[in-house]
Design a protein around this motif. Sequence first.
Motif, mmCIF file in Angstrom:
data_model
loop_
_atom_site.group_PDB
_atom_site.id
_atom_site.type_symbol
_atom_site.label_atom_id
_atom_site.label_comp_id
_atom_site.label_asym_id
_atom_site.label_seq_id
_atom_site.Cartn_x
_atom_site.Cartn_y
_atom_site.Cartn_z
ATOM 1 N N ARG A 26 0.868 -1.184 0.000
ATOM 2 C CA ARG A 26 0.000 0.000 0.000
ATOM 3 C C ARG A 26 0.893 1.218 0.000
ATOM 4 O O ARG A 26 1.800 1.352 0.813
ATOM 5 N N ILE A 27 0.636 2.112 -0.914
ATOM 6 C CA ILE A 27 1.411 3.347 -1.042
ATOM 7 C C ILE A 27 0.472 4.510 -0.771
ATOM 8 O O ILE A 27 -0.554 4.661 -1.430
ATOM 9 N N GLU A 28 0.831 5.309 0.240
ATOM 10 C CA GLU A 28 0.038 6.504 0.558
ATOM 11 C C GLU A 28 0.753 7.716 -0.008
ATOM 12 O O GLU A 28 1.900 7.995 0.333
ATOM 13 N N HIS A 29 0.072 8.449 -0.845
ATOM 14 C CA HIS A 29 0.639 9.637 -1.485
ATOM 15 C C HIS A 29 0.372 10.865 -0.614
ATOM 16 O O HIS A 29 -0.566 10.893 0.185
ATOM 17 N N ASP B 167 -1.045 13.562 -1.285
ATOM 18 C CA ASP B 167 -2.364 14.179 -1.490
ATOM 19 C C ASP B 167 -3.473 13.400 -0.792
ATOM 20 O O ASP B 167 -4.644 13.765 -0.855
ATOM 21 N N GLY B 168 -3.119 12.291 -0.096
ATOM 22 C CA GLY B 168 -4.101 11.533 0.665
ATOM 23 C C GLY B 168 -4.600 10.298 -0.054
ATOM 24 O O GLY B 168 -5.307 9.479 0.529
ATOM 25 N N SER B 169 -4.281 10.152 -1.317
ATOM 26 C CA SER B 169 -4.751 8.977 -2.036
ATOM 27 C C SER B 169 -3.914 7.766 -1.643
ATOM 28 O O SER B 169 -2.753 7.869 -1.283
ATOM 29 N N VAL B 170 -4.538 6.604 -1.686
ATOM 30 C CA VAL B 170 -3.878 5.346 -1.327
ATOM 31 C C VAL B 170 -3.883 4.460 -2.562
ATOM 32 O O VAL B 170 -4.907 4.277 -3.214
ATOM 33 N N GLU B 171 -2.722 3.896 -2.830
ATOM 34 C CA GLU B 171 -2.580 3.026 -4.000
ATOM 35 C C GLU B 171 -2.153 1.656 -3.505
ATOM 36 O O GLU B 171 -1.265 1.522 -2.669
ATOM 37 N N THR B 172 -2.795 0.630 -4.000
ATOM 38 C CA THR B 172 -2.438 -0.736 -3.649
ATOM 39 C C THR B 172 -1.780 -1.368 -4.870
ATOM 40 O O THR B 172 -2.348 -1.381 -5.961
#
Length: 94
Positions: free
Chosen positions: A6-9, A11-16
């Motif tokens: 899980r990558i948290e950017h 800007d608050g978005s979370v990418e899996t």
Amino acid sequence: MSTERRIEHPDGSVETVTTNETPTTVVTEKSGGGMGILGILVAIIAIGVVGYFLFNMSQSKQVESNAIAGAAESIGNAADNVGEAAQRVVPASQ
């Protein structure tokens, strides 16, 4: 085998991110690195240099011997010439 991250950017978005990796085997073969060849090359060059100097030393002694022999021959010829001149000056006794 799958791995999930899980990558948290900022800007608050979370990418899996899911990756599927299969195990791999890497075989690395090492050789001597060429040090043996380098050592042999250095030894051949050293033998050549020593041979060169020994050959030149031998030639120098030969040149010296030839010069001494030539000087001795010249002295012998000069002595013969002096002896012949002395015989011409002194009349033969009868």
